[in-house]
Design an enzyme around this catalytic site. Structure first.
Site, PDB file in Angstrom:
ATOM      1  N   ILE A  13       0.836  -1.198   0.000  1.00  0.00           N
ATOM      2  CA  ILE A  13       0.000   0.000   0.000  1.00  0.00           C
ATOM      3  C   ILE A  13       0.872   1.248   0.000  1.00  0.00           C
ATOM      4  O   ILE A  13       0.587   2.220  -0.707  1.00  0.00           O
ATOM      5  CB  ILE A  13      -0.968  -0.009   1.208  1.00  0.00           C
ATOM      6  CG1 ILE A  13      -1.816  -1.285   1.215  1.00  0.00           C
ATOM      7  CG2 ILE A  13      -1.872   1.218   1.162  1.00  0.00           C
ATOM      8  CD1 ILE A  13      -2.702  -1.421   2.443  1.00  0.00           C
ATOM      9  N   SER A  68       2.027  -7.036   8.653  1.00  0.00           N
ATOM     10  CA  SER A  68       0.600  -6.970   8.313  1.00  0.00           C
ATOM     11  C   SER A  68      -0.056  -8.283   7.910  1.00  0.00           C
ATOM     12  O   SER A  68      -1.175  -8.251   7.387  1.00  0.00           O
ATOM     13  CB  SER A  68       0.404  -5.964   7.169  1.00  0.00           C
ATOM     14  OG  SER A  68       1.058  -6.405   6.007  1.00  0.00           O
ATOM     15  N   THR A  72      -6.202  -0.915  10.167  1.00  0.00           N
ATOM     16  CA  THR A  72      -6.983  -1.988   9.556  1.00  0.00           C
ATOM     17  C   THR A  72      -8.336  -2.153  10.225  1.00  0.00           C
ATOM     18  O   THR A  72      -8.495  -1.830  11.418  1.00  0.00           O
ATOM     19  CB  THR A  72      -6.212  -3.312   9.654  1.00  0.00           C
ATOM     20  OG1 THR A  72      -7.037  -4.400   9.225  1.00  0.00           O
ATOM     21  CG2 THR A  72      -5.788  -3.602  11.080  1.00  0.00           C
ATOM     22  N   ASP A  73      -9.301  -2.699   9.483  1.00  0.00           N
ATOM     23  CA  ASP A  73     -10.599  -3.018  10.088  1.00  0.00           C
ATOM     24  C   ASP A  73     -10.529  -4.225  11.011  1.00  0.00           C
ATOM     25  O   ASP A  73     -11.463  -4.470  11.783  1.00  0.00           O
ATOM     26  CB  ASP A  73     -11.656  -3.237   9.004  1.00  0.00           C
ATOM     27  CG  ASP A  73     -11.355  -4.392   8.050  1.00  0.00           C
ATOM     28  OD1 ASP A  73     -10.257  -4.974   8.141  1.00  0.00           O
ATOM     29  OD2 ASP A  73     -12.210  -4.696   7.188  1.00  0.00           O
ATOM     30  N   GLU A  74      -9.416  -4.963  10.963  1.00  0.00           N
ATOM     31  CA  GLU A  74      -9.316  -6.164  11.791  1.00  0.00           C
ATOM     32  C   GLU A  74      -9.263  -5.858  13.283  1.00  0.00           C
ATOM     33  O   GLU A  74      -9.478  -6.746  14.112  1.00  0.00           O
ATOM     34  CB  GLU A  74      -8.113  -7.008  11.360  1.00  0.00           C
ATOM     35  CG  GLU A  74      -8.246  -7.524   9.949  1.00  0.00           C
ATOM     36  CD  GLU A  74      -7.204  -8.561   9.577  1.00  0.00           C
ATOM     37  OE1 GLU A  74      -6.882  -9.405  10.435  1.00  0.00           O
ATOM     38  OE2 GLU A  74      -6.710  -8.526   8.439  1.00  0.00           O
ATOM     39  N   TYR A 108      -1.646 -10.076  15.043  1.00  0.00           N
ATOM     40  CA  TYR A 108      -1.556  -8.932  14.135  1.00  0.00           C
ATOM     41  C   TYR A 108      -2.561  -7.860  14.503  1.00  0.00           C
ATOM     42  O   TYR A 108      -2.204  -6.687  14.708  1.00  0.00           O
ATOM     43  CB  TYR A 108      -1.774  -9.385  12.689  1.00  0.00           C
ATOM     44  CG  TYR A 108      -2.144  -8.249  11.766  1.00  0.00           C
ATOM     45  CD1 TYR A 108      -1.283  -7.163  11.588  1.00  0.00           C
ATOM     46  CD2 TYR A 108      -3.368  -8.239  11.084  1.00  0.00           C
ATOM     47  CE1 TYR A 108      -1.629  -6.105  10.751  1.00  0.00           C
ATOM     48  CE2 TYR A 108      -3.708  -7.192  10.241  1.00  0.00           C
ATOM     49  CZ  TYR A 108      -2.841  -6.121  10.086  1.00  0.00           C
ATOM     50  OH  TYR A 108      -3.182  -5.088   9.273  1.00  0.00           O
ATOM     51  N   SER A 109      -3.845  -8.218  14.566  1.00  0.00           N
ATOM     52  CA  SER A 109      -4.863  -7.194  14.819  1.00  0.00           C
ATOM     53  C   SER A 109      -4.726  -6.603  16.218  1.00  0.00           C
ATOM     54  O   SER A 109      -4.998  -5.413  16.422  1.00  0.00           O
ATOM     55  CB  SER A 109      -6.267  -7.766  14.609  1.00  0.00           C
ATOM     56  OG  SER A 109      -6.502  -8.906  15.403  1.00  0.00           O
ATOM     57  N   LYS A 162      -2.031  -3.969  15.953  1.00  0.00           N
ATOM     58  CA  LYS A 162      -2.517  -2.769  15.278  1.00  0.00           C
ATOM     59  C   LYS A 162      -3.493  -1.996  16.175  1.00  0.00           C
ATOM     60  O   LYS A 162      -3.484  -0.752  16.178  1.00  0.00           O
ATOM     61  CB  LYS A 162      -3.181  -3.124  13.945  1.00  0.00           C
ATOM     62  CG  LYS A 162      -2.218  -3.546  12.856  1.00  0.00           C
ATOM     63  CD  LYS A 162      -1.227  -2.443  12.502  1.00  0.00           C
ATOM     64  CE  LYS A 162      -1.877  -1.306  11.733  1.00  0.00           C
ATOM     65  NZ  LYS A 162      -0.870  -0.265  11.326  1.00  0.00           N
ATOM     66  N   PRO A 202      -5.208 -23.005  -2.264  1.00  0.00           N
ATOM     67  CA  PRO A 202      -5.656 -23.386  -0.920  1.00  0.00           C
ATOM     68  C   PRO A 202      -6.726 -22.438  -0.379  1.00  0.00           C
ATOM     69  O   PRO A 202      -6.524 -21.233  -0.287  1.00  0.00           O
ATOM     70  CB  PRO A 202      -4.366 -23.294  -0.095  1.00  0.00           C
ATOM     71  CG  PRO A 202      -3.511 -22.300  -0.816  1.00  0.00           C
ATOM     72  CD  PRO A 202      -3.841 -22.433  -2.269  1.00  0.00           C
ATOM     73  N   ASN A 241     -14.566 -15.427   0.503  1.00  0.00           N
ATOM     74  CA  ASN A 241     -13.287 -15.748  -0.135  1.00  0.00           C
ATOM     75  C   ASN A 241     -13.435 -16.683  -1.329  1.00  0.00           C
ATOM     76  O   ASN A 241     -12.745 -16.533  -2.338  1.00  0.00           O
ATOM     77  CB  ASN A 241     -12.340 -16.381   0.891  1.00  0.00           C
ATOM     78  CG  ASN A 241     -11.825 -15.369   1.898  1.00  0.00           C
ATOM     79  OD1 ASN A 241     -11.941 -14.163   1.703  1.00  0.00           O
ATOM     80  ND2 ASN A 241     -11.258 -15.863   2.991  1.00  0.00           N
TER      81      ASN A 241
END
Length: 358
Positions: A11, A87, A136-138, A162-163, A166, A217, A261
């Site tokens: 990004i 990320s 992030t939205d996470e 990770y989330s 953040k 996968p 997904n």
């Protein structure tokens, strides 16, 4: 000039490229160049680089306070846009410490040096300065099928290392505004896709594997839902927040494209069938392979981007149909870039992450 951290990543690099297409204002680009930071993302700027050019690249860590202090003193940026972060959820499950160090400790060190720099600016420069933190939205956790989308008022409930890291960085940025008056802005975005994305993420991984005839996968039942945002739309939202956002505020940035997904992967396969009609692998969807789900896999994310539209007039320019077509075409046209980043370290990571997910 502006200082962009993490400006060689997916990004960040798109933001730098887009910025320099639209502005004469130079960019000071600080990136540690970990596995996902790739100088080749910025190859088109080589003629703009170096002292006197519009793009000055410095390899370094946001956690290196002496380096950050020197760069701020020497270049006196009017704004900082902080993309620098670890990320990838799967990597945070296998190795959370890097996420704690970069996303929490690194953001703290960057904020401290920024605060010292900002406090010593003249009154006019001090009033004009901005620190924009990209998140992030996470951080909001997971939604049920019928739950309303995340708003800026949704409580944080992170479910992965990770989330969580953040979310911690978001709290620090907020605290530096309320405690010290630092003029901060925060954006929380949905899933980005587009050119230069490292092929551990869903869409580029599917394109790479499909063109190699390897399994595609799919975690669990493939029905985990995400909101998808084309990366240049994200860049335009960040510019809007930087220019017009209210100090101390958070703005959610989404693409209004909720999709499971499995539908994303089937769409990619259909485009590959269309764009590579001579492929020996037809249809590409025959490569779909369901694998064991990852731990703590959030079921659904959805962003309500109404605030940024109401206050700043921003909305995405791309639909998912236009954005995903551009994305698949870009990867097929830049397979040399893909092959260069798909290094031995990357292959080792794939083996680590997908081993045993039968």
């Amino acid at each position: 000039m502006i200082l962009v951290t993490g400006g060689a990543g997916f990004i960040g690099a798109n933001f730098v490229l887009d910025w320099l297409k639209r502005h004469h204002e130079p960019v000071l680009n600080l990136d540690k160049l970990t596995y996902a930071g790739n100088p080749e993302n910025l190859a088109s700027l080589r003629g703009e680089s170096g002292n006197g050019g519009r793009h000055l690249f410095v390899q370094g860590d946001i956690g290196d306070r002496a380096l950050v202090a020197r760069l701020l003193a020497e270049h006196r940026p009017r704004a900082i846009v902080n993309f620098a972060a670890e990320s990838h959820v799967d990597r945070s499950i296998h190795g959370p410490e890097d996420f704690i160090q970069t996303n929490i400790v690194g953001t703290f060190h960057l904020l401290e040096e920024t605060r010292g720099y900002w406090m010593n600016l003249g009154e006019a420069d001090k009033a004009a300065f901005r620190f924009l933190h990209v998140s992030t939205d996470e951080v909001y956790g997971s939604l049920g099928p019928e739950d309303a989308p995340f708003t800026e008022e949704t409580p944080f409930a992170p479910n992965s290392p990770y989330s969580a890291s953040k979310a911690s960085s978001d709290h620090l940025v907020r605290a530096y505004h309320h405690t010290y008056g630092l003029p901060t802005l925060t954006t929380n975005c949905s899933n980005n896709y587009g050119p230069y994305q490292f092929p551990e993420k869903l869409i580029p991984l599917m394109i790479l594997n499909a063109t190699r005839g390897k399994p595609l996968p799919i975690y669990g039942d493939g029905m985990n839902v995400r909101d998808w945002l084309y990366v240049t739309d994200h860049c335009s939202a960040i510019r809007a927040v930087l220019e017009q956002g209210r100090l101390g505020e958070t703005y959610n940035v989404g693409g209004w494209n909720e999709m499971p997904n499995i539908e994303i992967v089937k769409t990619v396969c259909g485009l590959l069938d269309e764009m590579i009609p001579s492929s020996p692998i037809m249809p590409h969807a025959s490569l779909l392979t369901y694998v064991k789900d990852r731990p703590g896999h959030d079921r659904r994310y959805a962003i309500d981007a109404g605030k940024i539209h109401r206050e700043l007039g921003w909305k995405p320019a791309e639909t998912f149909e236009t954005g995903i077509r551009k994305t698949v075409a870009w990867y097929l046209e830049h397979m040399d870039w893909v092959e260069n980043v798909a290094s031995g370290e990357y292959r080792k990571w794939l083996d680590t992450n997908y081993a045993g997910r039968t």
